[in-house]
Design an enzyme around this catalytic site. Structure first.
Site, PDB file in Angstrom:
ATOM      1  N   LYS A 121     -10.864  22.622  62.898  1.00  0.00           N
ATOM      2  CA  LYS A 121      -9.900  21.740  63.473  1.00  0.00           C
ATOM      3  C   LYS A 121      -9.041  22.618  64.279  1.00  0.00           C
ATOM      4  O   LYS A 121      -8.760  23.546  63.621  1.00  0.00           O
ATOM      5  CB  LYS A 121      -9.466  21.391  61.458  1.00  0.00           C
ATOM      6  CG  LYS A 121      -7.171  22.074  61.434  1.00  0.00           C
ATOM      7  CD  LYS A 121      -7.505  21.720  59.840  1.00  0.00           C
ATOM      8  CE  LYS A 121      -6.035  23.323  59.991  1.00  0.00           C
ATOM      9  NZ  LYS A 121      -5.444  22.842  58.553  1.00  0.00           N
ATOM     10  N   LYS A 155      -4.600  21.725  48.130  1.00  0.00           N
ATOM     11  CA  LYS A 155      -4.496  23.223  47.763  1.00  0.00           C
ATOM     12  C   LYS A 155      -4.147  23.506  46.629  1.00  0.00           C
ATOM     13  O   LYS A 155      -3.025  23.523  46.689  1.00  0.00           O
ATOM     14  CB  LYS A 155      -3.837  24.164  48.472  1.00  0.00           C
ATOM     15  CG  LYS A 155      -4.328  23.611  50.175  1.00  0.00           C
ATOM     16  CD  LYS A 155      -3.398  24.129  51.221  1.00  0.00           C
ATOM     17  CE  LYS A 155      -3.614  23.825  52.561  1.00  0.00           C
ATOM     18  NZ  LYS A 155      -2.329  25.042  53.554  1.00  0.00           N
ATOM     19  N   GLY A 212      -6.921  25.646  52.461  1.00  0.00           N
ATOM     20  CA  GLY A 212      -7.146  26.954  52.764  1.00  0.00           C
ATOM     21  C   GLY A 212      -5.736  27.773  52.450  1.00  0.00           C
ATOM     22  O   GLY A 212      -4.868  27.018  54.390  1.00  0.00           O
ATOM     23  N   ASP A 216      -3.687  19.720  63.660  1.00  0.00           N
ATOM     24  CA  ASP A 216      -2.648  20.901  62.259  1.00  0.00           C
ATOM     25  C   ASP A 216      -1.208  21.207  62.615  1.00  0.00           C
ATOM     26  O   ASP A 216      -1.598  21.986  62.865  1.00  0.00           O
ATOM     27  CB  ASP A 216      -3.420  21.381  60.914  1.00  0.00           C
ATOM     28  CG  ASP A 216      -2.059  21.691  60.114  1.00  0.00           C
ATOM     29  OD1 ASP A 216      -1.517  21.185  59.894  1.00  0.00           O
ATOM     30  OD2 ASP A 216      -3.077  22.660  59.181  1.00  0.00           O
ATOM     31  N   GLU A 253      -2.588  16.387  60.380  1.00  0.00           N
ATOM     32  CA  GLU A 253      -3.032  16.697  59.899  1.00  0.00           C
ATOM     33  C   GLU A 253      -1.137  17.481  60.036  1.00  0.00           C
ATOM     34  O   GLU A 253      -0.472  18.202  60.385  1.00  0.00           O
ATOM     35  CB  GLU A 253      -3.370  18.526  59.270  1.00  0.00           C
ATOM     36  CG  GLU A 253      -2.878  18.747  57.850  1.00  0.00           C
ATOM     37  CD  GLU A 253      -4.037  20.399  57.085  1.00  0.00           C
ATOM     38  OE1 GLU A 253      -5.131  20.262  58.060  1.00  0.00           O
ATOM     39  OE2 GLU A 253      -3.575  20.683  56.437  1.00  0.00           O
ATOM     40  N   SER A 279     -11.034  25.961  60.449  1.00  0.00           N
ATOM     41  CA  SER A 279      -9.073  25.868  60.737  1.00  0.00           C
ATOM     42  C   SER A 279      -9.438  27.229  62.069  1.00  0.00           C
ATOM     43  O   SER A 279      -9.162  27.963  62.061  1.00  0.00           O
ATOM     44  CB  SER A 279      -8.839  26.102  59.530  1.00  0.00           C
ATOM     45  OG  SER A 279      -7.070  26.329  59.920  1.00  0.00           O
ATOM     46  N   LYS A 311      -4.998  24.158  65.828  1.00  0.00           N
ATOM     47  CA  LYS A 311      -3.611  24.258  64.838  1.00  0.00           C
ATOM     48  C   LYS A 311      -3.219  23.601  66.531  1.00  0.00           C
ATOM     49  O   LYS A 311      -3.527  23.814  67.645  1.00  0.00           O
ATOM     50  CB  LYS A 311      -3.135  25.463  65.030  1.00  0.00           C
ATOM     51  CG  LYS A 311      -3.103  26.179  63.593  1.00  0.00           C
ATOM     52  CD  LYS A 311      -3.029  25.545  62.219  1.00  0.00           C
ATOM     53  CE  LYS A 311      -3.295  25.975  60.957  1.00  0.00           C
ATOM     54  NZ  LYS A 311      -2.857  25.119  59.834  1.00  0.00           N
ATOM     55  N   ASP A 345      -0.749  17.533  53.600  1.00  0.00           N
ATOM     56  CA  ASP A 345      -0.465  18.745  53.139  1.00  0.00           C
ATOM     57  C   ASP A 345       0.940  19.517  52.899  1.00  0.00           C
ATOM     58  O   ASP A 345       1.458  18.942  51.794  1.00  0.00           O
ATOM     59  CB  ASP A 345      -1.253  20.151  54.496  1.00  0.00           C
ATOM     60  CG  ASP A 345      -1.059  21.374  54.262  1.00  0.00           C
ATOM     61  OD1 ASP A 345      -0.665  21.666  52.901  1.00  0.00           O
ATOM     62  OD2 ASP A 345      -1.546  22.503  55.182  1.00  0.00           O
TER      63      ASP A 345
HETATM   64  O1  OSB Z   1      -2.084  24.988  56.771  1.00  0.00           O
HETATM   65  O2  OSB Z   1      -3.502  24.818  56.019  1.00  0.00           O
HETATM   66  C1  OSB Z   1      -3.060  25.467  56.476  1.00  0.00           C
HETATM   67  C2  OSB Z   1      -3.429  29.068  56.328  1.00  0.00           C
HETATM   68  C3  OSB Z   1      -2.689  29.612  55.841  1.00  0.00           C
HETATM   69  C4  OSB Z   1      -1.377  28.525  55.478  1.00  0.00           C
HETATM   70  C5  OSB Z   1      -1.662  27.219  55.998  1.00  0.00           C
HETATM   71  C6  OSB Z   1      -2.685  26.314  56.221  1.00  0.00           C
HETATM   72  C7  OSB Z   1      -4.126  27.775  56.449  1.00  0.00           C
HETATM   73  C8  OSB Z   1      -5.027  26.829  57.483  1.00  0.00           C
HETATM   74  C9  OSB Z   1      -5.816  27.826  57.465  1.00  0.00           C
HETATM   75  O3  OSB Z   1      -5.328  26.396  57.783  1.00  0.00           O
HETATM   76  C10 OSB Z   1      -7.138  26.759  56.435  1.00  0.00           C
HETATM   77  C11 OSB Z   1      -8.527  28.327  56.508  1.00  0.00           C
HETATM   78  O4  OSB Z   1      -8.408  28.836  54.369  1.00  0.00           O
HETATM   79  O5  OSB Z   1      -8.977  28.685  56.718  1.00  0.00           O
HETATM   80 MG    MG Z   2      -2.409  22.312  56.847  1.00  0.00          MG
END
Ligand code: OSB
Ligand code: MG
Length: 368
Positions: free
Chosen positions: A161, A262, A290, A188, A213, A135, A163, A238
């Site tokens: 992925k 998660k 994650g 995402d 996402e 991510s 953001k 999510d």
């Molecule tokens: O939206 O998936 C998410 C990390 C913290 C809070 C929300 C998200 C995330 C990540 C990181 O996208 C995922 C990772 O642990 O690699």
């Molecule tokens: Mg997410």
């Protein structure tokens, strides 16, 4: 197993690079590490709360309160034949899923260790390796994003992925697709958009994304169902999914075709498995999300992701993507084929690095 002590540690670990999302920028990860001691067996879990109520309404302080004042007292000194009987002690607590998940994780580790089996086996995992991705946070420029992704592809990640956030969306996807036309790519938004942004989301259809996402409100399953009718890119939820009944609702309404699981967000492994199984019954794929966990949480994530319907790449990256030094050893590494190996030693299958754990502990409480 009789529960003798439970220990909470507020930990603060520095990330190797700032992680920016539509929710803000993080330089550190602050979580609560839960330790459960029962009859010579020690279980570890990570409660993935954050200092601020942005991704979730829970915070470090609310979780510390709910754990210390309600969940831990319901368990101390009692003898439980299995995990479910322990969980039933605090099932009356509504919400506070991250707090519950941290304790469930530590208890599950302890039960698996007491049976001499890996957490993966204990949870019903069937695979020795799991497909993983990375991510990638928002970067200063599209060129910088392309450069950072190049590094991860070099490392061997098979799914990226990125953001996105309002004003930082189409141009990023366009830049990445220009350089890497064929990679598995997903975006995402962490709930940064509304239905007024539908034109941008329709444009996303041109970039062959594996999924989008959580573009809309964190609690808005209905609007996602309206959006899904307007675009071709599959939606994945999510933030909106807290349990199996939300999952049923979202799938029945057509709000998404894929679910990100998660354990922290849904209240633990048991609810995660319910969602996993329900999705499997409808041939809906899931993947493991994650929360920038330390090795404690990551070990649990890898174990859960070894269940059969976690068929898409998880946000479970190598330790070095997050931290210079982890509180567990050995660190998690990426295999050459873009997978991660599921630990096969008893429980979570990794050991505490006590020196490092002490270094990152901000506050500690022991309940006896
Ligand atoms: O939206 O998936 C998410 C990390 C913290 C809070 C929300 C998200 C995330 C990540 C990181 O996208 C995922 C990772 O642990 O690699
Ligand atoms: Mg997410």
């Amino acid at each position: 197993m009789r529960i003798e002590n439970i220990e909470l540690r507020h930990t603060k670990m520095e990330l190797v690079s700032p992680f920016e999302t539509s929710l803000g920028v993080e330089l550190h990860e602050e979580h609560i590490i839960v330790r459960v001691d029962c009859e010579g067996v020690t279980g570890w879990g990570e409660c993935v709360v954050e200092p601020t109520p942005s991704y979730s309404y829970e915070t470090l302080q609310t979780a510390w309160h709910i754990l210390g004042d309600f969940i831990i007292p319901s368990l101390l000194g009692k003898d439980f034949p299995d995990l479910q009987s322990a969980l039933s002690q605090f099932s009356w607590v509504r919400g506070h899923r991250m707090a519950k998940a941290g304790v469930e994780a530590a208890l599950a580790d302890a039960f698996a260790k007491s049976q001499g089996i890996s957490l993966s086996k204990y949870l019903g995992g069937t695979r020795k390796t799991v497909p993983v991705g990375v991510s990638v946070g928002l970067q200063a420029t599209p060129a910088e994003l392309v450069r950072v992704i190049g590094g991860y592809l070099q490392d061997g990640y098979k799914r990226i992925k990125i953001k996105i956030a309002p004003g930082r969306d189409i141009e990023l996807v366009k830049a990445v697709r220009k350089e890497y036309p064929d990679i598995l790519l997903q975006v995402d938004a962490n709930s940064a958009y509304t239905l007024d942004d539908i034109a941008m989301m329709k444009e996303m259809d041109d970039y062959n994304l594996q999924l989008m996402e959580q573009p809309l409100g964190y609690d808005d399953i209905y609007d996602h169902s309206l959006l899904a009718r307007e675009i071709k890119t599959p939606l994945c939820l999510d933030e909106s999914i807290y349990n199996v009944s939300d999952t049923k609702c979202a799938l029945a309404l057509g709000s998404c075709k894929i679910i990100n699981i998660k354990p922290g967000r849904v209240g633990g492994y048991t609810e995660s498995i319910r969602i996993h199984d329900y999705c499997a019954s409808l041939n809906v794929p899931v993947w493991h999300g994650g929360m920038d966990e330390s090795g404690v949480g990551r070990a649990g994530n890898v174990a859960l992701a070894s269940l059969p319907n976690f068929s898409l790449h998880g946000d479970i990256s190598a330790t070095k993507r997050y931290y210079k030094k982890d509180i567990m050893e050995p660190e998690f590494v990426l295999n050459a084929d873009g997978t991660m190996t599921v630990p096969d030693k008893p429980g979570i299958g990794v050991e505490i690095d006590w020196v490092e754990l002490e270094k990152v502990t901000e506050k500690k409480a022991v309940y006896k």
